[in-house]
Enzyme design. Structure first.
Site, PDB file in Angstrom:
ATOM      1  CE  LYS A  94      -1.780   1.530   4.156  1.00 13.42           C
ATOM      2  NZ  LYS A  94      -1.371   2.902   4.420  1.00 13.42           N
ATOM      3  CG  ASN A  95       2.312   2.505   3.503  1.00  7.21           C
ATOM      4  OD1 ASN A  95       1.162   2.855   3.204  1.00  7.21           O
ATOM      5  ND2 ASN A  95       2.665   2.205   4.740  1.00  7.21           N
TER       6      ASN A  95
ATOM      7  CG  ASP B   3       3.010   0.757   9.843  1.00  4.68           C
ATOM      8  OD1 ASP B   3       1.959   1.362   9.696  1.00  4.68           O
ATOM      9  OD2 ASP B   3       4.129   1.289   9.674  1.00  4.68           O
TER      10      ASP B   3
ATOM     11  NE  ARG C 219      -0.542   9.812  10.251  1.00  2.39           N
ATOM     12  CZ  ARG C 219      -0.813   8.785   9.456  1.00  2.39           C
ATOM     13  NH1 ARG C 219      -1.986   8.205   9.508  1.00  2.39           N
ATOM     14  NH2 ARG C 219       0.090   8.340   8.592  1.00  2.39           N
TER      15      ARG C 219
ATOM     16  NE  ARG D 253      -7.052   4.037   4.896  1.00  7.01           N
ATOM     17  CZ  ARG D 253      -6.162   4.459   5.801  1.00  7.01           C
ATOM     18  NH1 ARG D 253      -6.488   4.544   7.057  1.00  7.01           N
ATOM     19  NH2 ARG D 253      -4.936   4.805   5.421  1.00  7.01           N
TER      20      ARG D 253
ATOM     21  CB  CYS E 108      -4.619   5.474  10.842  1.00  8.42           C
ATOM     22  SG  CYS E 108      -5.016   4.030   9.866  1.00  8.42           S
TER      23      CYS E 108
HETATM   24  N1  EPU Z   1       5.773  14.184  11.061  1.00  7.91           N
HETATM   25  C1  EPU Z   1       5.746  15.499  11.412  1.00  7.91           C
HETATM   26  N2  EPU Z   1       5.585  16.420  10.408  1.00  7.91           N
HETATM   27  C2  EPU Z   1       5.444  16.064   9.099  1.00  7.91           C
HETATM   28  C3  EPU Z   1       5.478  14.701   8.764  1.00  7.91           C
HETATM   29  C4  EPU Z   1       5.634  13.769   9.767  1.00  7.91           C
HETATM   30  O1  EPU Z   1       5.863  15.852  12.572  1.00  7.91           O
HETATM   31  O2  EPU Z   1       5.317  16.957   8.250  1.00  7.91           O
HETATM   32  C5  EPU Z   1       5.925  13.161  12.126  1.00  7.91           C
HETATM   33  C6  EPU Z   1       4.659  12.303  12.263  1.00  7.91           C
HETATM   34  O3  EPU Z   1       3.680  12.960  13.030  1.00  7.91           O
HETATM   35  C7  EPU Z   1       5.193  11.050  12.902  1.00  7.91           C
HETATM   36  C8  EPU Z   1       6.590  10.934  12.275  1.00  7.91           C
HETATM   37  O4  EPU Z   1       6.920  12.225  11.762  1.00  7.91           O
HETATM   38  O5  EPU Z   1       5.329  11.228  14.286  1.00  7.91           O
HETATM   39  C9  EPU Z   1       6.677   9.910  11.165  1.00  7.91           C
HETATM   40  O6  EPU Z   1       5.733  10.196  10.148  1.00  7.91           O
HETATM   41  P1  EPU Z   1       6.006   9.812   8.628  1.00  7.91           P
HETATM   42  O7  EPU Z   1       5.919  11.065   7.826  1.00  7.91           O
HETATM   43  O8  EPU Z   1       7.252   8.999   8.550  1.00  7.91           O
HETATM   44  O9  EPU Z   1       4.782   8.881   8.310  1.00  7.91           O
HETATM   45  P2  EPU Z   1       3.795   8.968   7.064  1.00  7.91           P
HETATM   46  O10 EPU Z   1       4.528   9.204   5.816  1.00  7.91           O
HETATM   47  O11 EPU Z   1       2.636   9.836   7.412  1.00  7.91           O
HETATM   48  C10 EPU Z   1       4.016   6.437   6.450  1.00  7.91           C
HETATM   49  C11 EPU Z   1       3.036   5.311   6.298  1.00  7.91           C
HETATM   50  C12 EPU Z   1       2.571   4.847   7.663  1.00  7.91           C
HETATM   51  C13 EPU Z   1       3.797   4.393   8.458  1.00  7.91           C
HETATM   52  C14 EPU Z   1       4.806   5.544   8.552  1.00  7.91           C
HETATM   53  C15 EPU Z   1       6.083   5.138   9.246  1.00  7.91           C
HETATM   54  C16 EPU Z   1       1.984   5.819   4.214  1.00  7.91           C
HETATM   55  C17 EPU Z   1       0.767   6.252   3.497  1.00  7.91           C
HETATM   56  N3  EPU Z   1       1.897   5.787   5.540  1.00  7.91           N
HETATM   57  O12 EPU Z   1       3.274   7.477   7.088  1.00  7.91           O
HETATM   58  O13 EPU Z   1       1.738   3.737   7.440  1.00  7.91           O
HETATM   59  O14 EPU Z   1       3.391   4.012   9.736  1.00  7.91           O
HETATM   60  O15 EPU Z   1       5.134   6.013   7.230  1.00  7.91           O
HETATM   61  O16 EPU Z   1       6.710   4.115   8.555  1.00  7.91           O
HETATM   62  O17 EPU Z   1       2.996   5.517   3.620  1.00  7.91           O
HETATM   63  C18 EPU Z   1      -0.104   2.368   7.745  1.00  7.91           C
HETATM   64  O18 EPU Z   1       0.222   1.821   6.675  1.00  7.91           O
HETATM   65  O19 EPU Z   1      -1.002   1.933   8.509  1.00  7.91           O
HETATM   66  C19 EPU Z   1       0.586   3.591   8.147  1.00  7.91           C
HETATM   67  C20 EPU Z   1       0.131   4.412   9.098  1.00  7.91           C
END
Ligand code: EPU
Length: 481
Positions: A65-66, A353, A168, A461, A163
């Site tokens: 998915k990611n 995850d 976030r 999802r 989620c």
């Molecule tokens: N963060 C910030 N500011 C930002 C972006 C992120 O503070 O602008 C913080 C977040 O709040 C969090 C940390 O940085 O505390 C990590 O967030 P990250 O940006 O790495 O996560 P993401 O890109 O939103 C993706 C996956 C998640 C997975 C995380 C970590 C997707 C769509 N989502 O999220 O997957 O947990 O990376 O590997 O790629 C899932 O699949 O269920 C899921 C939540």
């Protein structure tokens, strides 16, 4: 371009072949379950599980998915069509397909299951009201910023979904985009972006190796004028796969030591042909289900390298596995499971995850396990339902100090202490989020007695055909589609 041009999942005949092993047997069981479901009047968002039965058999895992969702956005950057293979049939993919279609991307499905052709020849500005309809449904729309600015000179991004696992924020994304020269206006229903002077390469250091912000930088830098240096980048396998896709498109990207990525902007990119990397989150989820239910599950399509950290923990807890060319077999070898202490972390650490499905297995381990959740600020909400089912789990909202830990403590982290073994009993539970929801399914499959799990739609999802997979693994349940 309208959504009618997008062939819907339901109309796509090849999807029926996605779970091919023991197909007819499963179809028979599905029919029985559907009939039974009709008798008890379940909605398609509910399932009744009779637990306490080991999961046994083989299922297949497709593209992540990611990665798949981001690869679809990358197709916007090409002058020619792209082909993405191994695309999972999940609702996050459909949300992104809908948004791409609104922006004029013509999407057709190939003859083989999971093959998508994305033609960006006629990319156009979409109506804000149409985009708004996608608000709250996914986090991927934020990644449209760079590609749309390159293609159209403007972008409107609706309020994001995803989620509910804490706040976030998107500050890293917006700061990076401003560094490239984007001008961002916050509107009541989203953000509007323009790039009056074009997008130019930038020097960026992320405050945290965020997956999404790293993807944002990659998708923007590849066509920006000049060089971009990104420091403290995420290096998850899905990021590396995205870099491979962009390289196929004509981008020049080098991964350097110490989380540094260099991107030399190029004037144009072509389409790609790529098979998406497997979904390691789904793989870990089924592995945890095998362990918790004392089962034996072969997860096809999975590779060892991306799973190494998980495999070590799986073994330490007392699970066994065999790596094959076409997948990995996970099983409970008998005897007591052992407690572990885990800190979730960015790659190559233990993924955030993975913790939710594993926690269910840890309720069956002899002794005290601790999970330090360092990536998200609120990812233990799912444990309330497990406690209701008999688990002994205490969540420490401010985290726990632990002298032996490896991962640097984060300001907002939490910890969960799980004491086992505790028999689980059936209960009525509601899915809170994607990974937490799958762990509820595992808990219901592990528990003695009957559980009703509601709000199942969230699980679609990110988990392809999970109901069919439960049939294939011999789960005892009632579901009405
Ligand atoms: N963060 C910030 N500011 C930002 C972006 C992120 O503070 O602008 C913080 C977040 O709040 C969090 C940390 O940085 O505390 C990590 O967030 P990250 O940006 O790495 O996560 P993401 O890109 O939103 C993706 C996956 C998640 C997975 C995380 C970590 C997707 C769509 N989502 O999220 O997957 O947990 O990376 O590997 O790629 C899932 O699949 O269920 C899921 C939540």
């Amino acid at each position: 371009m309208n959504e009618a041009q997008l062939e819907t999942e339901a109309e796509a005949p090849e999807e029926a072949a996605a779970v091919s092993t023991e197909e007819s047997e499963a179809a028979g069981r599905k029919l029985d379950a559907q009939k039974a479901g009709a008798r008890v009047g379940l909605t398609s968002d509910e399932i009744i599980i009779n637990g306490g039965r080991p999961l046994k058999g083989r299922i297949e895992v497709r593209g992540a998915k990611n990665l798949a969702t981001k690869a679809m956005v990358a197709a916007l950057l090409g002058k020619t069509p792209s082909v993405l293979r191994n695309v999972p049939n999940i609702s996050d993919v459909r949300v992104v397909a809908g948004l791409l279609a609104l922006h004029g991307v013509l999407i057709t499905r190939g003859e083989q299951g999971g093959e998508w052709r994305l033609d960006p020849s006629n990319v156009e500005v979409a109506h804000q009201a149409d985009i708004d309809a996608h608000a709250g449904s996914s986090r991927i729309p934020i990644l449209f910023c760079g590609p749309l600015l390159h293609r159209l000179g403007e972008a409107f991004i609706p309020d994001l979904g995803g989620c509910r696992i804490g706040d976030r924020p998107i500050d890293f994304h917006l700061d990076a985009l401003r560094n490239f020269g984007a001008v961002i206006e916050k509107l009541p229903s989203g953000i509007s972006l323009t790039a009056p002077d074009g997008l130019k390469g930038a020097n960026i250091e992320l405050p945290y190796p965020s997956v999404g912000a790293t993807e944002q930088v990659l998708l923007t830098a590849v066509l920006a004028e000049g060089q971009t240096e990104l420091r403290n980048a995420a290096i998850e396998p899905e990021i590396v796969d995205l870099i491979c896709i962009l390289q196929k498109m004509g981008a020049i990207i080098s991964m350097e030591p110490n989380r540094v990525i260099f991107i030399e902007g190029v004037p144009e990119l072509r389409g790609y042909d790529h098979r998406a990397i497997f979904d390691r989150n789904e793989a870990a989820s089924w592995a945890a289900a095998a362990l918790a239910t004392k089962g034996d599950v072969f997860v096809g399509g999975v590779e060892q390298e991306e799973m190494m950290t998980f495999l070590n923990v799986f073994r330490k807890v007392g699970g066994d596995f065999d790596v094959h060319d076409d997948g990995i077999r996970f099983w409970h070898p008998g005897g007591a499971l052992k407690p572990v202490t885990i800190e979730t972390d960015v790659h190559p650490g233990f993924m955030t995850d993975w913790q939710q499905p594993l926690v269910v297995a840890l309720t069956q381990a002899e002794g005290q396990s601790t999970i330090h959740e360092t990536v998200y600020e609120n990812r233990f909400g799912f444990t309330d339902a497990l406690v209701k089912m008999g688990a002994d789990i205490v969540v420490y909202k401010e985290g726990l100090h632990d002298a032996t830990r490896r991962v640097k403590r984060r300001e907002f982290e939490q910890a969960a202490v799980i004491t086992g073994p505790t028999p689980l009993h059936g209960a009525d539970i509601e899915v809170p989020d994607l990974r937490g929801g799958f762990s509820h399914l595992i808990a219901a499959l592990t528990a003695e007695g009957q559980s009703k799990v509601t709000n199942l739609g969230i699980i679609s999802r990110g988990y392809e055909n999970f109901i069919e997979k439960l049939h294939l693994l011999g789960a005892d349940f009632v579901y009405e589609s």
